[in-house]
Design a protein around this motif. Structure first.
Motif, PDB file in Angstrom:
ATOM      1  N   LYS A 356     164.439  70.012 -47.846  1.00 40.35           N
ATOM      2  CA  LYS A 356     163.533  70.408 -48.901  1.00 40.35           C
ATOM      3  C   LYS A 356     163.177  71.368 -49.128  1.00 40.35           C
ATOM      4  N   CYS A 358     159.212  73.498 -49.866  1.00 42.25           N
ATOM      5  CA  CYS A 358     158.323  72.972 -50.223  1.00 42.25           C
ATOM      6  C   CYS A 358     157.640  74.526 -51.643  1.00 42.25           C
ATOM      7  N   CYS A 368     156.171  66.195 -44.208  1.00 38.27           N
ATOM      8  CA  CYS A 368     156.038  67.291 -45.338  1.00 38.27           C
ATOM      9  C   CYS A 368     154.691  66.289 -46.518  1.00 38.27           C
ATOM     10  N   HIS A 370     155.040  64.280 -50.083  1.00 39.69           N
ATOM     11  CA  HIS A 370     155.586  64.617 -50.578  1.00 39.69           C
ATOM     12  C   HIS A 370     155.333  63.919 -52.007  1.00 39.69           C
ATOM     13  N   TYR A 400     157.149  69.280 -52.562  1.00 39.45           N
ATOM     14  CA  TYR A 400     156.419  69.014 -51.500  1.00 39.45           C
ATOM     15  C   TYR A 400     155.742  70.162 -50.888  1.00 39.45           C
TER      16      TYR A 400
END
Length: 419
Positions: A356, A358, A368, A370, A400
């Motif tokens: 994913k 950020c 992270c 979410h 994220y």
């Protein structure tokens, strides 16, 4: 010896009569040979020029009758042969450079009457239609009864449209068209795509709208289509999921997905950095993936999706300390290192593929935060179609945060979307 090319014959006498000859090049077949029925070594050798209007051809004597060759652009398939009698310039173009070079060499030998026995002379016979007619580059079939069943599609096709023909699969004869750049198979009943579509090495535009498709094979997202495909229209089909591998088509400029049953867009959609026109209206999309904010579009249409209510941006999850696996994976993706199942185990490949991003642009995996943010679509596209009839253009965005630093930064300015 025979050569097929475009030809333009200009008389050098016209300017002396105060006239300027203007003509357009036509498809022609040129051959070097002797008159039919003459086997004598002393028989004259001729250049026969056949066109669609003059299939029987016009003969020009070659022995000591060529004044000059102009072959500066032979690498581009262009050359000019200047005859003494009659005073003509025969301009050749759109020829295969290798064939053109060999043909000019044969003309030179025939003009000097040297090494005649080495020439591959052909009978001076009339040309066939296929030799003098321009190759067909476009074809449209709009009725089932007009669909070719007993003959092949012309190999020279560059654009093919077959619509309203009730096709349930893609004809294998179409997949053999190496020069095809535009393929429109809309308004049919196609349910699946063959992996052999990857053989369409020149394909730039693919329209598969108004069919029954629900799966897009990963083989079609590799070379050569990965480098050639600029337009992909999958609208009005049965897609519920757009697979992650479709984001490997990084040359896409136009991408159409409206009126399917799509619930989520690929997380890595931000990889489509050349994408300028995107439409996915009338699906079942409730949130946009985090990578969506990396797009810079000219036109965006997401009308008619059941997006979640445009509430405040919140980030409530707690960060966990990253594992050694995640630290290593973050570094692999940050450095852009390549990997595949031949080098590392498949579970590791799957883990790396689950990356994913950020809001700061850094990769992250399990460690992270979410949450749902909101983004004004006008920040991503020049022209935006509202999400509903109220004119709303703020959409919920999955986001994220990879670290405590990014978490604090976002808490201080929750209305900002940054990279």
């Amino acid at each position: 010896m025979r050569l097929t090319c475009d030809i333009d014959i200009a008389s050098r006498l016209l300017p002396t009569q105060g006239m300027v000859g203007k003509s357009k090049g036509v498809r022609a077949s040129l051959s070097i040979g002797k008159r039919t029925g003459t086997d004598s070594k002393e028989a004259a050798i001729y250049l026969l020029v056949c066109t669609a209007k003059e299939k029987t051809g016009i003969k020009y004597r070659l022995k000591e009758n060529i004044e000059q060759f102009f072959a500066k652009f032979i690498g581009e398939g262009k050359a000019t042969v200047r005859l003494k009698e009659p005073q003509l310039d025969i301009r050749l173009s759109k020829a295969n450079p290798v064939d053109l070079k060999n043909f000019l060499g044969a003309l030179r030998l025939a003009s000097r009457n040297a090494d005649i026995e080495k020439l591959q002379l052909t009978p001076l016979t009339r040309a066939t239609s296929s030799q003098v007619e321009k190759p067909q580059t476009r074809m449209t079939v709009l009725k089932r009864k007009d669909y070719p069943l007993t003959k092949s599609f012309p190999r020279s096709l560059e654009a093919l449209k077959v619509s309203n023909c009730s096709l349930t699969r893609i004809d294998f004869r179409i997949l053999d068209l190496k020069k095809l750049k535009v393929l429109d198979l809309s308004e049919n009943h196609i349910r699946s795509l063959p992996t052999s579509m990857e053989h369409l090495v020149s394909l730039s535009e693919l329209n598969l709208s108004h069919n029954q498709l629900s799966v897009f094979p990963p083989e079609l997202c590799k070379e050569p289509l990965k480098s050639t495909l600029h337009l992909l229209d999958l609208s009005h089909n049965k897609f519920k999921v757009i697979p992650p591998h479709i984001t490997a088509l990084t040359k896409l400029v136009h991408f159409k997905l409206e009126r399917n049953e799509i619930m989520r867009l690929p997380q890595a959609i931000g990889r489509l950095q050349q994408l300028r026109f995107f439409s996915a209206g009338h699906n079942q999309i409730k949130t946009l993936p985090a990578g969506f904010i990396r797009l810079r579009l000219d036109s965006l249409d997401l009308f008619g999706n059941p997006f979640l209510d445009d509430g405040p941006s919140t980030a409530t999850s707690r960060l966990k300390f990253p594992t050694l696996l995640e630290i290593a994976a973050r570094m692999v993706r940050k450095l852009g290192l390549s990997y595949d199942e031949n080098e590392i185990p498949k579970p590791l490949c799957d883990y790396l593929d689950s990356m994913k991003k950020c809001l700061c642009g850094s990769p992250c995996f399990e460690s992270c935060v979410h949450f749902l943010a909101r983004v004004n679509l006008h920040r991503l596209a020049h022209t935006v179609t509202s999400l509903d009839h109220t004119g709303r253009t703020n959409a919920p965005l999955e986001a994220y945060l990879c670290s405590q630093r990014c978490h604090n930064r976002y808490q201080n300015n929750p209305n900002a979307i940054w990279r």
